[in-house]
Write an enzyme that holds these catalytic residues in place. Sequence first.
Site, PDB file in Angstrom:
ATOM      1  N   GLU A 135      42.711  34.402  40.908  1.00 30.54           N
ATOM      2  CA  GLU A 135      42.139  35.109  39.764  1.00 30.54           C
ATOM      3  C   GLU A 135      40.745  35.634  40.098  1.00 30.54           C
ATOM      4  O   GLU A 135      40.369  36.733  39.661  1.00 30.54           O
ATOM      5  CB  GLU A 135      42.108  34.184  38.552  1.00 30.54           C
ATOM      6  CG  GLU A 135      43.503  33.924  37.988  1.00 30.54           C
ATOM      7  CD  GLU A 135      43.524  32.931  36.849  1.00 30.54           C
ATOM      8  OE1 GLU A 135      44.206  33.202  35.847  1.00 30.54           O
ATOM      9  OE2 GLU A 135      42.856  31.879  36.964  1.00 30.54           O
ATOM     10  N   GLU A 172      49.827  28.043  39.052  1.00 33.83           N
ATOM     11  CA  GLU A 172      49.668  27.187  37.871  1.00 33.83           C
ATOM     12  C   GLU A 172      50.991  26.680  37.290  1.00 33.83           C
ATOM     13  O   GLU A 172      51.060  25.500  36.895  1.00 33.83           O
ATOM     14  CB  GLU A 172      48.866  27.931  36.786  1.00 33.83           C
ATOM     15  CG  GLU A 172      47.382  28.048  37.077  1.00 33.83           C
ATOM     16  CD  GLU A 172      47.022  29.299  37.849  1.00 33.83           C
ATOM     17  OE1 GLU A 172      45.849  29.687  37.851  1.00 33.83           O
ATOM     18  OE2 GLU A 172      47.944  29.893  38.487  1.00 33.83           O
TER      19      GLU A 172
END
Length: 266
Positions: free
Chosen positions: A120, A140
């Site tokens: 990210e 994730e």
Amino acid sequence: MNDRMPVDEVRFEVADHVARVTIDRPKVLNAVDPKTHQRLGEIWESIERDPGIRAVVLTGGGSRAFCTGADMSAAAVDKTGLEYWAGLDPAGFGGLSLRTTLDVPVIARVNGFALGGGMEMVLGCDIVIAAESAQFGLTEPRVGRIPLDGGVTQLVRRLPHTQAMGLLLTGRRARAAELAGMGLVNEVVPDGELDAAVDRWVADILACAPTSLRAIKQMVQRTGHLTSQEARATRLPALMAALDSEDSREGVRAFQEKRPPNWPGR
């Protein structure tokens, strides 16, 4: 460095108009704990206040990782998913992935794993240079979490739907060459040539008028919801400053005099 943090957690160096930010926690593959996150936010804020900085290079310490996301050994993982979501930084992971106020070009020097929040942060950079051994992934879902700091929203806006969903819905890791083919990585180089490649990109950035680059980045970050005509007409601060800058006058003079420009940066 901030006295509240050991000097080996985040290195912040500025020389020749270039800021170099290194998440230096190699023992945990440069995973980010709450203190590191706080320090990174302080660094981005200081860069925003310093008009002398014209380019930023973000990387990870050691040779194995750029950043592997949140430190799963840290106290923050004791929070429930809802508690974590409620406490998210508006600027995103590492204070960068969703930041819209940093008008300086940021290069991700990806020297190894860029996973979870680390990827990210890559998505929060402008230019991505990766070593051949680098691996990327929004992992994730494999630990019961969700890439909320821009992973979901940015990936589907920057890639074709099936490519984005292929990464998001598997949590798999992808090699640098694969992501270069998708358009998320600008250049992939042998591991030993990473610094030379980054320096080449930095030199190209420094060859441009800093006021022009600030205006360009501010337009990109703040007008995505507008039509092209509306964006052009928006009186953004960096745009107005660039149009009436010493840089704009120096650029014309240098072109007429057939010499490299000497950018005042204002």
